[in-house]
Design a protein around this motif. Structure first.
Motif, mmCIF file in Angstrom:
data_model
loop_
_atom_site.group_PDB
_atom_site.id
_atom_site.type_symbol
_atom_site.label_atom_id
_atom_site.label_comp_id
_atom_site.label_asym_id
_atom_site.label_seq_id
_atom_site.Cartn_x
_atom_site.Cartn_y
_atom_site.Cartn_z
ATOM 1 N N GLU A 165 0.829 -1.203 0.000
ATOM 2 C CA GLU A 165 0.000 0.000 0.000
ATOM 3 C C GLU A 165 0.870 1.263 0.000
ATOM 4 O O GLU A 165 0.594 2.225 -0.729
ATOM 5 N N SER A 168 2.370 1.768 -3.341
ATOM 6 C CA SER A 168 1.367 2.097 -4.352
ATOM 7 C C SER A 168 0.887 3.529 -4.242
ATOM 8 O O SER A 168 0.523 4.151 -5.235
ATOM 9 N N ARG A 169 0.875 4.081 -3.019
ATOM 10 C CA ARG A 169 0.221 5.360 -2.768
ATOM 11 C C ARG A 169 1.161 6.558 -2.689
ATOM 12 O O ARG A 169 0.774 7.662 -3.053
ATOM 13 N N THR A 201 3.722 -0.987 -8.854
ATOM 14 C CA THR A 201 2.855 0.029 -8.270
ATOM 15 C C THR A 201 1.993 0.633 -9.370
ATOM 16 O O THR A 201 2.493 1.211 -10.331
ATOM 17 N N SER A 203 -1.047 3.153 -10.719
ATOM 18 C CA SER A 203 -1.656 4.443 -10.430
ATOM 19 C C SER A 203 -3.137 4.267 -10.186
ATOM 20 O O SER A 203 -3.788 3.406 -10.778
#
Length: 204
Positions: A165, A168-169, A201, A203
């Motif tokens: 997470e 990814s963020r 990752t 978007s």
């Protein structure tokens, strides 16, 4: 973009931290271990200004070792956390350290524990905690999936979810993480899974 987080499971505590050493827009290294071994059954994970982080964690480590050398018995995790908090509080009125700490340990009587200590000398015993920009995502992920009776394998899976997470963020996501576990058998490093290292990752 520092990320330090940890949790307590059934008879163990686990902490994870990114391994990036950065200053402004520069990355100096990607293998900085931000989780220090205090003794055989205690870990201290820190985030903050690199100089303060290294100097203060080494200072705590040496004083914990000195106490054991002088008295023949190690400090408990709670005692080590309170000592650390006291030193931060003293420095706060003189020359403050810009460092935030998660201290994990295992004691025969008390079992596994995790302590949250921030740069203004706030001390709390917690089941889960985090510092840095990654805390926005790791805390929410742990809130959703954390259980106090988690096994080591379940906790590792949760840590992996937090790392995925975070990567990814965050706009500038840390490329590498280190994971360490402490239980009745002592503190040890857990290998970061290749599946998580290679995650793409996407978007949102």
């Amino acid at each position: 973009m520092e990320c330090v987080f940890g949790l307590v499971g059934n008879g163990f505590a686990i902490v994870a931290a990114d391994t990036s050493a950065v200053h402004s827009i520069l990355v100096h290294k990607n293998n900085e271990d931000k989780i220090m071994l205090l003794d055989s059954h205690k870990l201290i994970a820190a985030s903050g200004e690199p100089g303060d982080r290294v100097q203060f964690t080494e200072y705590v480590q040496k004083n914990v070792s000195l106490y054991q050398f002088r008295n023949g018995i190690p400090l408990t995790t709670a005692a080590a956390a309170n000592f650390t908090r006291g030193e931060l509080a003293t420095a706060l009125r003189k020359n403050p350290y810009s460092v935030n700490i998660l201290m994990a340990g295992y004691d025969k009587e008390a079992g596994a524990s995790l302590y949250y200590i921030d740069y203004i000398a706030t001390l709390h015993k917690v089941d889960k905690g985090a510092f840095g920009y990654g805390s926005y995502f790791s805390l929410s992920t742990m809130d959703r999936h954390f259980r106090s009776d988690m096994s080591v394998e379940e906790a590792i899976e949760l840590v992996d979810k937090c790392i995925v997470e975070i990567r990814s963020r965050l706009v500038i996501a840390p490329p590498n993480f280190v994971i360490k576990i402490v239980d009745k058998d002592g503190a040890r490093t857990h290998a970061w899974r290749q599946s998580v290292q290679d995650v793409t990752t996407a978007s949102v």
